[in-house]
Design a protein around this motif. Structure first.
Motif, mmCIF file in Angstrom:
data_model
loop_
_atom_site.group_PDB
_atom_site.id
_atom_site.type_symbol
_atom_site.label_atom_id
_atom_site.label_comp_id
_atom_site.label_asym_id
_atom_site.label_seq_id
_atom_site.Cartn_x
_atom_site.Cartn_y
_atom_site.Cartn_z
ATOM 1 N N THR A 125 0.827 -1.210 0.000
ATOM 2 C CA THR A 125 0.000 0.000 0.000
ATOM 3 C C THR A 125 0.859 1.257 0.000
ATOM 4 N N GLY A 205 -14.521 3.339 4.108
ATOM 5 C CA GLY A 205 -13.417 3.636 3.206
ATOM 6 C C GLY A 205 -13.807 4.671 2.165
ATOM 7 N N PHE A 209 -12.009 8.339 1.673
ATOM 8 C CA PHE A 209 -11.382 8.655 0.392
ATOM 9 C C PHE A 209 -12.080 9.848 -0.257
ATOM 10 N N THR A 249 1.938 3.856 6.483
ATOM 11 C CA THR A 249 1.293 2.622 6.030
ATOM 12 C C THR A 249 1.980 1.388 6.614
ATOM 13 N N GLN A 304 -6.487 3.158 5.859
ATOM 14 C CA GLN A 304 -6.707 2.344 4.666
ATOM 15 C C GLN A 304 -6.044 0.976 4.789
ATOM 16 N N ASN A 307 -8.090 -1.073 7.260
ATOM 17 C CA ASN A 307 -9.396 -1.401 6.701
ATOM 18 C C ASN A 307 -9.298 -2.462 5.616
ATOM 19 N N GLN A 308 -8.314 -2.301 4.734
ATOM 20 C CA GLN A 308 -8.183 -3.255 3.630
ATOM 21 C C GLN A 308 -7.748 -4.625 4.136
ATOM 22 N N TYR A 330 -14.767 2.270 -2.937
ATOM 23 C CA TYR A 330 -13.759 3.198 -2.435
ATOM 24 C C TYR A 330 -13.439 4.270 -3.482
#
Length: 373
Positions: A125, A205, A209, A249, A304, A307-308, A330
């Motif tokens: 990511t 999400g 975004f 990240t 993110q 969540n992903q 998203y």
């Protein structure tokens, strides 16, 4: 995989700073070039729907090599076109194949051990996030140095190199999906009905975004208007503040594996919401604005990743269709945010736009805090 994700994602953005140069070169209006560039996001949605699920059905090395090969060819063709409408068609193909980032994150989620899934996903990511932010910066810089056609040829050459590396570096093993390709495509809408985790992840999400794209579109409008009246190049350098948030990240992936996704998401959204609100009233102070943008991006990038990771863990053996469904919602949220941010900054002013985005982030945080998954 992270470097490949960065390059593939970045191919959607390098022409954006060069709109004026492209219009002059093709003898067209800037508005027409803008419509041509809008074919990229449309193509990206097509890629999310039809190409990402292939990494569970076929060898990821071959599928992604083919997509990078098409990216190389389409980017080279974009450099040779003499008509804005042909340019739009080719950019649509580029947009579809730029969904390789989502495919790579699906493969990473499938191959990673369960206790390190979010950590590994954070690395990939980080590449996607870098591609989103750096594509405009590198595209603008190369356009100034070698022209927009030369810039596209440079991106084409890079994609060709990665295409050659994919079959060697990426795994050849297929995912565990037993469904046919058409059955997978038909199943995407039903996933939201069947899996509450996917519904919750997609809604929150899309909300953040939306906020992310609204802030970056809105601040560009605000900085281009009086009393700032900054050039496009100067505004583009503000994206460097967003790059500072990319290390978040990897940190978020590690902490998600340790403490769970909910806490990381809430912490990231709290940081982003406060930063957006402060940035709304600090635009005259460049240093404060850059710090706020860095914190804003770091918070949302962290959210993110966490969540992903919940989406990819629904079916670890074949996560691509869940990732495809999630990314569709998203990205729709982001597209709406871009349109809202630009219009709101012009009509309502930057402070009001920033406060609205902070409220939207707060709604995503409330959903995370109150809904049991």
């Amino acid at each position: 995989m992270s470097l490949a994700a960065a390059l593939g994602t970045s191919t959607l953005y390098p022409l954006q700073p060069a709109i004026a140069e492209v219009a002059v070169s093709l003898g067209s209006r800037v508005t027409a070039v803008g419509f041509a560039l809008a074919c990229g996001p449309v193509g990206y949605l097509v890629g999310l729907s039809f190409l990402v699920p292939l990494v569970d059905r076929c060898s990821p090395g071959r599928v992604l090599a083919a997509q990078f090969g098409v990216l190389a060819a389409a980017s080279a063709l974009s450099a040779a076109v003499g008509n804005v409408w042909v340019l739009g068609s080719v950019i649509g193909v580029v947009g579809a194949c730029s969904a390789v980032g989502a495919g790579l994150s699906s493969v990473a989620g499938r191959l990673a051990p369960p206790h390190r899934r979010a950590t590994v996903l954070g690395v990939v990511t980080a590449g996607i996030s870098a591609g989103i932010l750096a594509g405009r910066i590198v595209g603008g810089w190369l356009t100034d140095e070698i022209g927009w056609r030369g810039m596209l040829l440079a991106f084409a050459a890079a994609c060709a190199v990665v295409a050659a590396c994919c079959p060697v570096v990426l795994p050849a093993a297929r995912g565990g999906s037993e469904r046919g390709y058409l059955a997978v495509l038909r199943s995407l809408p039903g996933l939201f009905v069947r899996y509450a985790v996917l519904r919750i992840a997609a809604v929150r999400g899309a909300l953040w975004f939306f906020a992310f794209c609204a802030v970056w579109a809105g601040i560009a409008v605000a900085l281009s208007a009086p009393p700032f009246s900054y050039s496009a190049e100067r505004i583009g350098w503000y994206a460097l503040a967003g790059l500072a948030g990319i290390p978040a990240t990897q940190v978020a992936g590690t902490w998600t594996d340790r403490v769970g996704a909910r806490r990381v998401i809430l912490a990231g959204l709290a940081l982003a919401g406060v930063a957006a609100a402060v940035a709304g009233f600090a635009l005259a102070d460049t240093a404060v604005t850059l710090v706020c943008l860095a914190i804003f991006d770091a918070g949302l990038f962290a959210a993110q990743v966490a969540n992903q990771s919940t989406v990819l863990s629904i079916d670890p053996a074949a996560p691509a269709r869940f990732n495809s469904a999630y990314m569709l919602v998203y990205f729709v949220g982001g597209s709406l945010g871009t349109a809202f941010g630009a219009a709101a900054a012009e009509w309502l002013g930057w402070p009001t736009t920033a406060v609205i985005t902070a409220v939207v982030i707060g709604v995503a945080g409330a959903i995370t805090a109150t809904v049991r998954e």
